[in-house]
Design an enzyme around this catalytic site. Sequence first.
Site, mmCIF file in Angstrom:
data_model
loop_
_atom_site.group_PDB
_atom_site.id
_atom_site.type_symbol
_atom_site.label_atom_id
_atom_site.label_comp_id
_atom_site.label_asym_id
_atom_site.label_seq_id
_atom_site.Cartn_x
_atom_site.Cartn_y
_atom_site.Cartn_z
ATOM 1 N N THR A 11 0.831 -1.216 0.000
ATOM 2 C CA THR A 11 0.000 0.000 0.000
ATOM 3 C C THR A 11 0.862 1.262 0.000
ATOM 4 O OG1 THR A 11 -1.603 -1.247 1.269
ATOM 5 C CG2 THR A 11 -1.919 1.116 1.203
ATOM 6 N N VAL A 127 3.816 8.728 12.269
ATOM 7 C CA VAL A 127 2.760 9.159 13.199
ATOM 8 C C VAL A 127 1.817 10.104 12.453
ATOM 9 C CG1 VAL A 127 2.233 10.347 15.363
ATOM 10 C CG2 VAL A 127 4.363 9.064 15.145
ATOM 11 N N ILE A 131 -0.342 13.785 8.259
ATOM 12 C CA ILE A 131 -0.305 15.033 9.046
ATOM 13 C C ILE A 131 1.131 15.385 9.402
ATOM 14 C CG2 ILE A 131 -1.096 16.199 11.142
ATOM 15 C CD1 ILE A 131 -3.236 14.031 11.412
ATOM 16 N N GLY A 182 -9.030 -0.878 4.045
ATOM 17 C CA GLY A 182 -7.570 -0.815 4.010
ATOM 18 C C GLY A 182 -6.965 0.087 5.080
ATOM 19 N N ASP A 196 -0.814 0.130 18.209
ATOM 20 C CA ASP A 196 -0.360 1.057 17.162
ATOM 21 C C ASP A 196 -0.276 2.487 17.736
ATOM 22 O OD1 ASP A 196 -0.069 1.686 14.137
ATOM 23 O OD2 ASP A 196 -1.737 2.976 14.745
ATOM 24 N N LYS A 200 3.015 5.129 18.475
ATOM 25 C CA LYS A 200 3.011 6.510 17.959
ATOM 26 C C LYS A 200 3.211 7.526 19.094
ATOM 27 C CE LYS A 200 0.238 5.345 13.897
ATOM 28 N NZ LYS A 200 -1.135 5.126 13.408
ATOM 29 N N GLY A 297 -3.972 5.477 5.311
ATOM 30 C CA GLY A 297 -4.331 5.362 3.898
ATOM 31 C C GLY A 297 -3.123 5.595 3.011
HETATM 32 N N1 HSE Z 1 -3.548 1.123 11.068
HETATM 33 C C1 HSE Z 1 -3.066 2.466 11.181
HETATM 34 C C2 HSE Z 1 -4.250 3.357 11.523
HETATM 35 C C3 HSE Z 1 -2.430 2.883 9.889
HETATM 36 O O1 HSE Z 1 -5.388 2.896 11.401
HETATM 37 O O2 HSE Z 1 -4.054 4.495 11.911
HETATM 38 C C4 HSE Z 1 -1.693 4.176 9.962
HETATM 39 O O3 HSE Z 1 -0.622 4.139 10.868
#
Ligand code: HSE
Length: 400
Positions: A11, A127, A131, A182, A196, A200, A297
């Site tokens: 991606t 992160v 942005i 996605g 996740d 970050k 994305g």
């Molecule tokens: N899976 C992560 C999210 C992708 O949904 O923010 C971007 O880091």
Amino acid sequence: MIKIAVLGYGTIGSGVAEVLDTNREIITERTGQEIAIKYILDLRDFPGDLHEDIIVHDFSVIAEDPEVRIVVEAMGGVEPAYTFARTALLAGKHFVTSNKALIADKGAELMAVAKEKNVSCLFGASVGGGIPIIRPINTCLTADIIEEISGILNGTTNYMLTKMSEEGSEFDDVLKDAQQRGYAEADPTADIEGFDACRKIAILTSLASGRRVDFQDIHTEGITKITATDIKYAKALGRSIKLLGSSYKKDDSYLVMVAPYMVESTHPLYNVNGVFNAIFVKGNMLGDAMFYGSGAGKLPTASAVVADIIDIAKNPDRHITLEWSAEKLELTDFREYVSRYFVRACTDQKAVEAAFGSVEYVRIADVDDELAFITPQMDGFAYENALSELSGVRQSIRIK
Ligand code: HSE
């Protein structure tokens, strides 16, 4: 012309190629030279793809080619990304990545190698997707002591919570939808359990403090226990439920955690919906600022990766400094955080008040087998004590 190699044609990697192809002219103009992809590393072949001729399967082809000045990693995960990053930096190549798992785990070390070799290691897309938040923290807010960073840092969970709120849907249904779009990680556990967001906020806190934050030290709660009923209560209270990664300055340390909060309608993060991310920053001189945009994305993330490539292409012979030393930051215990809590429990008023004292009750239609209430302000130690005295607890969420 500056030549680059892209590791991973999924991606984000294919997004990087698309951004460079689509905006070629303007990027060349802004950079002062063309940025050309010489190799794309992937295990697969891509017959019929615009870039099929430059696909390679062996990283040493890239590492050993002196023409490649920048290695761009878009594979995800710590290995083999870390080995490739280290090899590239030691070979005197600049390194750009969107990989938060790699940077949260090895950021301080890679930064030190980059400095030693007088090349750069940039990770602006790791992160907040598209942005710009890393660069402002590093170069624009340098006159400030950062007192708070609170962010909606995961697009998948924000999309899910928004959908649950708008449609009254249950957790499992909205997760499938987010995966199909996605947004989610290959293993969505990283999104929904908060891992996740944890990586970050570890990266942001490392940059804000200039020291190494070990993500394993961060108290992390996900959104798997949030139900459609909780969302109904939040609405009745004029609040929205958001998964926040937060970092608060406490003397010489930071209190860092990831957890769902009921956010009040006057807070800037209340209205951040869908896959959008937003990072609220409070500086001791600046006051409040908020960074908002597409947090996940293909193209938003690739846009941030290409911005780093351009930055390096404009500064090819130097190390771009990021304040992030190997010295470990000892975090403040998250239970020192003081807040009010929303609680649902299958119990009676007497038991609630014996545990928590005077509380504010909340009632919604169709739910009559429990009590829901908001506690007074208390720190996490007092809260845990009070909660342990109450039986039948179904839910508890911090209030912001
Ligand atoms: N899976 C992560 C999210 C992708 O949904 O923010 C971007 O880091």
